[in-house]
Design an enzyme around this catalytic site. Structure first.
Site, short mmCIF file in Angstrom:
data_model
loop_
_atom_site.label_atom_id
_atom_site.label_comp_id
_atom_site.label_asym_id
_atom_site.label_seq_id
_atom_site.Cartn_x
_atom_site.Cartn_y
_atom_site.Cartn_z
CD GLU A 16 -2.78 1.20 2.10
OE1 GLU A 16 -3.64 0.17 2.34
OE2 GLU A 16 -2.99 1.95 3.15
CB ALA A 51 -9.56 11.35 5.82
CG HIS A 76 -7.62 2.99 -0.47
ND1 HIS A 76 -6.99 2.77 0.93
CD2 HIS A 76 -6.86 1.90 -1.20
CE1 HIS A 76 -6.27 1.72 0.98
NE2 HIS A 76 -6.11 1.13 -0.06
NE ARG A 106 -16.67 6.67 8.91
CZ ARG A 106 -16.80 6.64 10.24
NH1 ARG A 106 -17.79 6.19 10.90
NH2 ARG A 106 -15.66 6.73 10.99
N GLY A 107 -13.70 6.61 5.63
CA GLY A 107 -12.94 7.50 5.86
C GLY A 107 -12.92 7.98 7.41
CG ASP A 108 -9.94 7.63 10.55
OD1 ASP A 108 -10.93 6.85 11.00
OD2 ASP A 108 -8.98 7.21 10.18
CE1 TYR A 147 -10.85 -0.41 10.57
CE2 TYR A 147 -12.99 -1.30 9.99
CZ TYR A 147 -12.23 -0.04 9.88
OH TYR A 147 -12.25 0.63 8.62
P1 FAD Z 1 -17.76 1.88 7.84
O1 FAD Z 1 -17.68 0.68 7.19
O2 FAD Z 1 -18.80 2.90 7.65
O3 FAD Z 1 -17.64 1.84 9.53
C1 FAD Z 1 -17.44 2.78 10.47
C2 FAD Z 1 -18.16 2.35 11.73
O4 FAD Z 1 -19.43 2.35 11.42
C3 FAD Z 1 -17.78 1.12 12.35
O5 FAD Z 1 -17.83 1.19 13.80
C4 FAD Z 1 -18.92 0.22 11.59
O6 FAD Z 1 -19.00 -0.82 12.68
C5 FAD Z 1 -20.02 1.33 11.75
N1 FAD Z 1 -20.74 0.92 10.63
C6 FAD Z 1 -20.68 0.41 9.48
N2 FAD Z 1 -21.79 0.32 8.70
C7 FAD Z 1 -22.92 0.91 9.65
C8 FAD Z 1 -24.13 0.94 9.46
N3 FAD Z 1 -24.88 0.75 8.25
N4 FAD Z 1 -25.02 1.65 10.57
C9 FAD Z 1 -24.59 1.88 11.64
N5 FAD Z 1 -22.84 1.67 11.76
C10 FAD Z 1 -22.29 0.98 10.90
N6 FAD Z 1 -8.89 6.06 5.52
C11 FAD Z 1 -8.70 7.15 4.66
O7 FAD Z 1 -8.98 8.27 4.89
N7 FAD Z 1 -8.24 6.72 3.14
C12 FAD Z 1 -7.81 5.55 3.05
O8 FAD Z 1 -7.39 5.50 2.08
C13 FAD Z 1 -7.79 4.46 3.95
N8 FAD Z 1 -7.69 3.09 3.62
C14 FAD Z 1 -7.88 1.99 4.57
C15 FAD Z 1 -7.44 1.10 4.38
C16 FAD Z 1 -8.02 -0.23 5.16
C17 FAD Z 1 -7.44 -1.53 4.69
C18 FAD Z 1 -8.47 0.31 6.42
C19 FAD Z 1 -8.72 -0.80 7.31
C20 FAD Z 1 -8.70 1.50 6.76
C21 FAD Z 1 -8.43 2.61 5.84
N9 FAD Z 1 -8.90 3.98 6.22
C22 FAD Z 1 -8.68 4.75 5.25
C23 FAD Z 1 -9.23 4.36 7.45
C24 FAD Z 1 -11.03 4.28 7.55
O9 FAD Z 1 -11.52 5.21 6.63
C25 FAD Z 1 -11.46 4.25 8.91
O10 FAD Z 1 -11.31 3.19 9.80
C26 FAD Z 1 -12.87 4.69 9.10
O11 FAD Z 1 -13.07 5.12 10.52
C27 FAD Z 1 -13.86 3.67 8.86
O12 FAD Z 1 -14.10 3.29 7.45
P2 FAD Z 1 -14.87 2.14 7.31
O13 FAD Z 1 -14.88 2.04 5.46
O14 FAD Z 1 -14.69 0.87 7.77
O15 FAD Z 1 -16.26 2.69 7.58
#
Ligand code: FAD
Length: 293
Positions: A16, A51, A76, A106-108, A147
């Site tokens: 990555e 993000a 991504h 989703r992003g942080d 996670y």
């Molecule tokens: P989601 O799937 O939306 O989850 C976020 C939270 O909401 C979790 O607690 C989940 O349990 C909960 N949730 C999910 N769906 C629902 C729902 N329908 N209703 C209620 N709650 C729900 N960040 C960046 O900014 N740029 C990147 O390129 C990037 N790459 C990454 C690559 C990897 C492999 C990983 C593991 C993380 C990466 N991240 C990146 C970080 C990531 O954006 C964060 O961890 C973010 O906080 C969550 O993203 P997610 O896509 O898992 O979100």
């Protein structure tokens, strides 16, 4: 080629990178890094997405460059900071560059902008649903994040697993994990995910911890537990940069060897835009496994 097709045939090795800051020469440096990493014959290289959506164009540009050097890119996309128009623009650039795989995220949430964030795409699943037509027409494969120690916003692992299953139902063909340093969390996640009906491959993400200053940052960022024996070593040798670098690389290789021995479908290495990290890990693994990948 679609990553799900690769995973059906073999164990993948992937790296990555992230778009560099907008300073002159940085993009050239990254391109040189990618040309070095290409020599390791990775199955794919992923490119992160800012993000705040600010690296959108760079992500697409880098992913297209990766394609031109003959490696499969995984781009991504974070829905949180984007409007539907941003997503449309990104996807059209990616498709134009021959990209066939995206990691839907989703992003942080940035602390100061929480209210505005996720206005259009609240979760990764909303982004996947929005892009469903590309999946249905066979133009894009979707990956998603998961996670091993639970997402920092989730109250329980069960809650997280429910949402992970929703990601699979929304089209995720494979998952890549958040970094972790205790493989037991990965094994627990895989076994609980299978019990929850998640059948997609779960690729472990490994980030070599080569800098003691990263310990606090990583713990704060994602809450990853650092095993006591490893942590003690990092602390004991904290004044010797070279030694720490070696310890971090060796620990990452130890993790990877254990993961391979126990059947991980691929290994994804967060290489921090550092070709030397990718090469060092690769050569150590080759010494152990030969042409395993
Ligand atoms: P989601 O799937 O939306 O989850 C976020 C939270 O909401 C979790 O607690 C989940 O349990 C909960 N949730 C999910 N769906 C629902 C729902 N329908 N209703 C209620 N709650 C729900 N960040 C960046 O900014 N740029 C990147 O390129 C990037 N790459 C990454 C690559 C990897 C492999 C990983 C593991 C993380 C990466 N991240 C990146 C970080 C990531 O954006 C964060 O961890 C973010 O906080 C969550 O993203 P997610 O896509 O898992 O979100």
């Amino acid at each position: 080629m679609k990553i799900s097709e690769m995973l059906a045939k073999k164990r993948t090795i992937s790296f990555e990178v992230f778009p560099p800051k907008q300073e002159s020469g940085d993009m050239d440096r990254l391109q040189k890094t990618l040309l070095r990493v290409k020599e390791l014959k990775p199955d794919f290289i992923s490119v992160t997405f800012g993000a705040m959506g600010n690296t959108r164009r760079d992500t697409a540009k880098i992913a297209s460059f990766i394609k031109t050097i003959g490696v499969e890119p995984l781009a991504h996309i974070t829905g949180g900071p984007c409007t539907p128009e941003d997503v449309d623009g990104t996807v059209s650039e990616l498709l134009g560059g021959g990209v066939e795989n995206i990691l839907a995220l989703r992003g942080d949430k940035p602390v100061a902008y929480e209210a505005e964030y996720c206005k259009y795409f609240k979760h990764a699943t909303d982004l996947m649903q929005y892009l469903h037509r590309f999946k249905e027409s066979g133009r894009l494969d979707f990956g998603a994040a998961c996670y091993p120690e639970g997402h920092i916003e989730s109250n329980t692992l069960a809650e997280d697993l429910r949402h992970m299953k929703e990601k699979q139902d929304a089209g995720a063909d494979f998952f890549i994990t958040q970094l972790f340093y205790d493989n037991n969390y990965y094994y627990r996640l895989v076994s609980e995910a299978r019990r929850a009906g998640i059948t997609a491959p779960i690729i472990p993400g490994i980030m070599p911890l080569v800098n003691p200053k990263s310990v606090k940052r990583i713990t704060a960022m994602c809450g990853a537990a650092i095993p006591l024996d490893f942590r003690s070593m990092l602390e004991m040798y904290q004044d010797d940069e070279n030694l720490l670098h070696e310890i971090g690389l060796n620990f990452a290789c130890y993790q990877i060897m254990d993961l391979i021995a126990r059947g991980a479908p691929g290994i994804h290495i967060y290489m921090m835009n550092n070709a030397q990290i990718a090469e060092s890990i690769h050569s150590r693994l080759e010494n152990v496994f030969g042409k395993l990948f």
